[in-house]
Enzyme design. Structure first.
Site, PDB file in Angstrom:
ATOM      1  N   ARG A  29       0.880  -1.167   0.000  1.00 21.06           N
ATOM      2  CA  ARG A  29       0.000   0.000   0.000  1.00 21.06           C
ATOM      3  C   ARG A  29       0.917   1.216   0.000  1.00 21.06           C
ATOM      4  NH1 ARG A  29      -2.200  -3.411   4.222  1.00 21.06           N
ATOM      5  NH2 ARG A  29      -4.281  -4.146   3.642  1.00 21.06           N
ATOM      6  N   LYS A  53      -2.372  -2.111   7.842  1.00 21.82           N
ATOM      7  CA  LYS A  53      -3.533  -1.573   8.537  1.00 21.82           C
ATOM      8  C   LYS A  53      -3.585  -2.127   9.953  1.00 21.82           C
ATOM      9  CE  LYS A  53      -6.564  -0.690   4.629  1.00 21.82           C
ATOM     10  NZ  LYS A  53      -7.839  -1.044   3.998  1.00 21.82           N
ATOM     11  N   HIS A 125      -2.058   1.987  -6.095  1.00 20.21           N
ATOM     12  CA  HIS A 125      -2.837   0.788  -5.784  1.00 20.21           C
ATOM     13  C   HIS A 125      -2.929  -0.154  -6.987  1.00 20.21           C
ATOM     14  CE1 HIS A 125      -5.478  -1.325  -3.035  1.00 20.21           C
ATOM     15  NE2 HIS A 125      -6.215  -1.630  -4.079  1.00 20.21           N
ATOM     16  N   ARG A 128      -0.337  -2.744  -6.636  1.00 14.92           N
ATOM     17  CA  ARG A 128      -0.707  -3.748  -5.632  1.00 14.92           C
ATOM     18  C   ARG A 128      -1.677  -4.760  -6.245  1.00 14.92           C
ATOM     19  NH1 ARG A 128      -1.058  -4.630  -0.056  1.00 14.92           N
ATOM     20  NH2 ARG A 128      -3.123  -5.097   0.764  1.00 14.92           N
ATOM     21  N   HIS A 151      -4.001  -9.114   4.274  1.00  6.24           N
ATOM     22  CA  HIS A 151      -5.459  -9.119   4.396  1.00  6.24           C
ATOM     23  C   HIS A 151      -5.897 -10.001   5.551  1.00  6.24           C
ATOM     24  CE1 HIS A 151      -6.011  -8.077  -0.134  1.00  6.24           C
ATOM     25  NE2 HIS A 151      -5.825  -7.002   0.597  1.00  6.24           N
ATOM     26  N   TYR A 160      -9.070  -8.833  -5.118  1.00  2.00           N
ATOM     27  CA  TYR A 160      -7.875  -8.371  -5.823  1.00  2.00           C
ATOM     28  C   TYR A 160      -7.460  -9.314  -6.943  1.00  2.00           C
ATOM     29  CZ  TYR A 160      -6.634  -4.739  -2.501  1.00  2.00           C
ATOM     30  OH  TYR A 160      -6.615  -3.615  -1.755  1.00  2.00           O
TER      31      TYR A 160
END
Length: 183
Positions: A29, A53, A125, A128, A151, A160
């Site tokens: 990211r 995250k 992105h 990614r 994730h 994705y």
């Protein structure tokens, strides 16, 4: 094509090349890229530590070309930046010696896409997404891709890794017994 448009004769050239290699080669990211510190680089082992995250830590493999570009950037270019004390631990700096911003990375990607004549919207992105898609299309295990992307849910990873219908049909025809055509 975008990498070929980077001007290595400019101060930021090696940095920009390392950034693009990291975005695509590691599936980062943009916030993970801009937050990378020198301590996160384990180049001799072929890994980087990424804080994603929720500040969740993961190890991500890094390929030889990205390693080469980071080393070139650090040894040949970064040493000439007027590094600010509060940013000295960061890998990627702006030309004023502070940490590179997310906006600067977005602008870099947009500029390179324009130079290549790419009409569609390209962002950090996009790299990614391509990272994940190419891994799955080449046979990578979805759980491994999930881990590399950081994730929590496999469902997020599946989004994705959309595969085009033609590829899905080819795989089905090749591998499913009911799809085998009589010869």
């Amino acid at each position: 094509a975008m990498i070929s448009k980077i001007r290595l004769d400019k101060t930021e050239g090696h940095r920009d090349k390392a950034i693009i290699e990291m975005l695509y080669g590691c599936g980062l990211r943009v916030s993970e890229l801009t937050g990378l510190t020198m301590n996160d680089l384990h180049l001799d082992e072929g890994f980087i530590t990424v804080f994603g995250k929720g500040n969740k830590q993961r190890l991500v493999p890094i390929h030889d070309e990205a390693i080469r570009q980071i080393k070139l950037y650090i040894k040949e270019s970064r040493v000439h930046y007027p590094v600010k004390l509060e940013s000295k631990h960061l890998v990627f700096l702006n030309l004023r010696g502070g940490g590179i911003s997310r906006v600067s990375v977005f602008k870099l990607v947009k500029k390179l896409a324009e130079l290549c004549g790419i009409q569609k919207n390209v962002s950090p992105h996009t790299f990614r997404h391509s990272f994940a898609t190419h891994l799955v299309q080449n046979g990578a295990d979805l759980r491994v891709v999930q881990e590399m992307l950081g994730h929590e849910s496999i469902l997020t990873t599946e989004i994705y890794t959309h595969l085009d219908r033609a590829h899905l049909r080819e795989e089905w025809i090749q591998h499913h017994p009911r799809a085998q055509r009589p010869g």
